[in-house]
Design a protein around this motif. Sequence first.
Motif, short mmCIF file in Angstrom:
data_model
loop_
_atom_site.label_atom_id
_atom_site.label_comp_id
_atom_site.label_asym_id
_atom_site.label_seq_id
_atom_site.Cartn_x
_atom_site.Cartn_y
_atom_site.Cartn_z
N VAL A 164 0.80 -1.24 0.00
CA VAL A 164 0.00 0.00 0.00
C VAL A 164 0.84 1.30 0.00
N ASP A 165 0.61 2.22 -0.08
CA ASP A 165 1.50 3.40 -0.27
C ASP A 165 1.26 4.54 0.71
N ALA A 166 0.87 4.28 1.97
CA ALA A 166 0.66 5.36 2.97
C ALA A 166 1.97 6.08 3.27
N TRP A 167 3.08 5.35 3.32
CA TRP A 167 4.38 5.93 3.62
C TRP A 167 4.81 6.92 2.55
N ALA A 168 4.35 6.74 1.32
CA ALA A 168 4.72 7.66 0.24
C ALA A 168 3.88 8.93 0.31
N ARG A 169 2.55 8.77 0.61
CA ARG A 169 1.67 9.93 0.64
C ARG A 169 1.95 10.86 1.80
N THR A 170 2.55 10.34 2.88
CA THR A 170 2.88 11.21 4.01
C THR A 170 4.18 11.96 3.82
N GLY A 171 4.88 11.71 2.70
CA GLY A 171 6.10 12.45 2.40
C GLY A 171 7.37 11.82 2.94
N MET A 172 7.30 10.54 3.36
CA MET A 172 8.46 9.90 3.95
C MET A 172 9.61 9.76 2.96
N ILE A 173 9.30 9.57 1.66
CA ILE A 173 10.36 9.40 0.67
C ILE A 173 11.18 10.68 0.54
N GLY A 174 10.55 11.82 0.81
CA GLY A 174 11.24 13.10 0.68
C GLY A 174 12.14 13.43 1.85
N THR A 175 12.31 12.51 2.78
CA THR A 175 13.16 12.75 3.94
C THR A 175 14.57 13.16 3.53
N MET A 176 15.12 14.15 4.22
CA MET A 176 16.46 14.65 3.91
C MET A 176 17.45 14.11 4.94
N PHE A 177 18.20 13.09 4.58
CA PHE A 177 19.22 12.54 5.45
C PHE A 177 20.55 13.26 5.28
N PHE A 178 20.80 13.78 4.10
CA PHE A 178 22.02 14.53 3.80
C PHE A 178 21.64 15.78 3.02
N ARG A 179 22.39 16.85 3.22
CA ARG A 179 22.24 18.01 2.35
C ARG A 179 22.76 17.66 0.96
N ALA A 180 22.24 18.35 -0.06
CA ALA A 180 22.56 17.99 -1.45
C ALA A 180 24.06 17.94 -1.69
N GLU A 181 24.78 18.91 -1.17
CA GLU A 181 26.22 18.95 -1.44
C GLU A 181 26.99 17.85 -0.71
N ARG A 182 26.34 17.18 0.25
CA ARG A 182 27.02 16.13 1.02
C ARG A 182 26.45 14.75 0.74
N ARG A 183 25.46 14.64 -0.16
CA ARG A 183 24.90 13.33 -0.45
C ARG A 183 25.97 12.42 -1.04
N PRO A 184 26.09 11.19 -0.56
CA PRO A 184 27.10 10.28 -1.13
C PRO A 184 27.00 10.12 -2.64
#
Length: 392
Positions: free
Chosen positions: A354-374
Motif C-alpha cells: 500500500v503506499d501510505a508511507w509515500a503519501r505522508t512524504g516519507m520518501i522526501g526525507t532529507m538525510f544529507f544536504r545535497a552537497e554532502r549526499r554520497p
Amino acid sequence: MTWLADLIPSPDTRIPPTRDALTHLLLPTCLCYYATAVLVQLPRTLYARLALLPVSLWYVFRTGTTLDLVGEYRDDRLLFINQGLTLGMFTIAIRCTNWTFRTRPLYRTTRAGPPQRWVHLLQDALDLLGNLRGIGWTWSKGLYLPPETRPTHSRTLFILYTAAYYLCTTLLFDLCHFSVQGFSPETFGTGVGGTIFDMGVPWVWRYVRSTGITLLSGLTVCYNIQSLYYLSTLLSMLLLPLGHSSPEAWPPISSFTPWTAHSLHSFWSRTWHQLFRDLFISVGYTPSYHLFRQSRTAGIFGAFGVSTMLHVAGLWGMGRGPEVQPTTTFFMCNALGIVLEQQWTKVTGRKVLVDAWARTGMIGTMFFRAERRPVNLVSRVVLGYDVWEDLK
C-alpha cells in the motif's frame, strides 16, 4: 475510536525543545526509564516498579505528543526526526511495561545473578537501556543472529571492517533513496509526498512503476538501518573504554537479504532486523497466547498488533496523520499470511516458499544536504556534476 483520538492532542499543538520543555518532559522520561532498568535487575522490586509505571507512561506520552524537534526549521524533509521521537517514546513505554511485570530479575549472562556492587548495577542499567536485542543478557533466548562476516579476534580489524561496511551501506542507502526520489522529484524529492501510482500512464507501466518504487524503498530502509547500526557500532567501539564494548557485543543486525526469505515467517523472524522482537513477543505475543488458551494464532496477531501501534505512532509523529487503516491492514495481512503458512505446513507437511508511507512524504526525507549526499560526492568525481538538487 473517536474517544481515543480525542485523548491525543493534535500534532499542530506541539512545542519546540526549549530548555524548560526538555527539563520538564524529556529529562523525567529518561530518569523513569533508567530507574525501571535498575529495579528490574533487583529481586523483590515488583511493587516499586508497579508504582513507577504510571508515572513513566505519563511522561512518555507527554514527551512524545508535546515536543516538536523540527518545527523551528520549517522543513518537511526533517519530519523523520519527530517520527524517531515518537518511535522512541513508544519503545520506552513498551519496555517499561515489560520490565514492570517481569517475575524474575534480568541480569547479564556473565553473572550468576543480580550485580553485587552498585557500580555494576548502574552500569548494567545503562547497557540495558540501549540493548534492544538482549545481547549478553538472560532474556534474549531464541534470538536469531546472522553469521558474523567481520573478524572478531582483533578489535582493530573489527573496527576497520565495520567502517568499510558503514561506508558501503551508506552509499547504497543513498543510491536507493536517490533512485526512488528520481521517479517524481516534485513529490518524492520534497516533503510534500505523493502517491506511487501514476494515473497518467497505462495500467501496466503504472504497476511496474509502483512495484519498482516499493522495492527500492524497501532496500532504502534496509540499508539505512544497516548504516545506522554500523555507525552505532563504530561510536561504541571507539568511545567506550576497553571492556565495556567488544566485537561480540555487536553481532550483525540482520542478513538484510530479503530476496532469500522463503516465507513470511522466515522474513520477519530471520531476514528482517530483530530490534523490536522482545517488544512484540513480551507485550503482544505472550499475553495474547495465554489470553486465548495458548493459541499461537492469537499470539501472532497480538505481536503484529503491537507492531502496528509502533508504526502508527511513528507516522503520527510526522504530523501528516497516523494512517491507521492502511498500516493496520498491512501488518494484519502479514499476520494472516503467517497463520495460513502454518496451516499449509500442518496439512501438507511442506513449508511455503500500500503506499501510505509515500503519501505522508516519507520518501522526501532529507538525510544529507545535497552537497554532502554520497551519490553527489561520487558523481562529482566521476561525472563532474551533482546528479541531485534539493527541491523545496
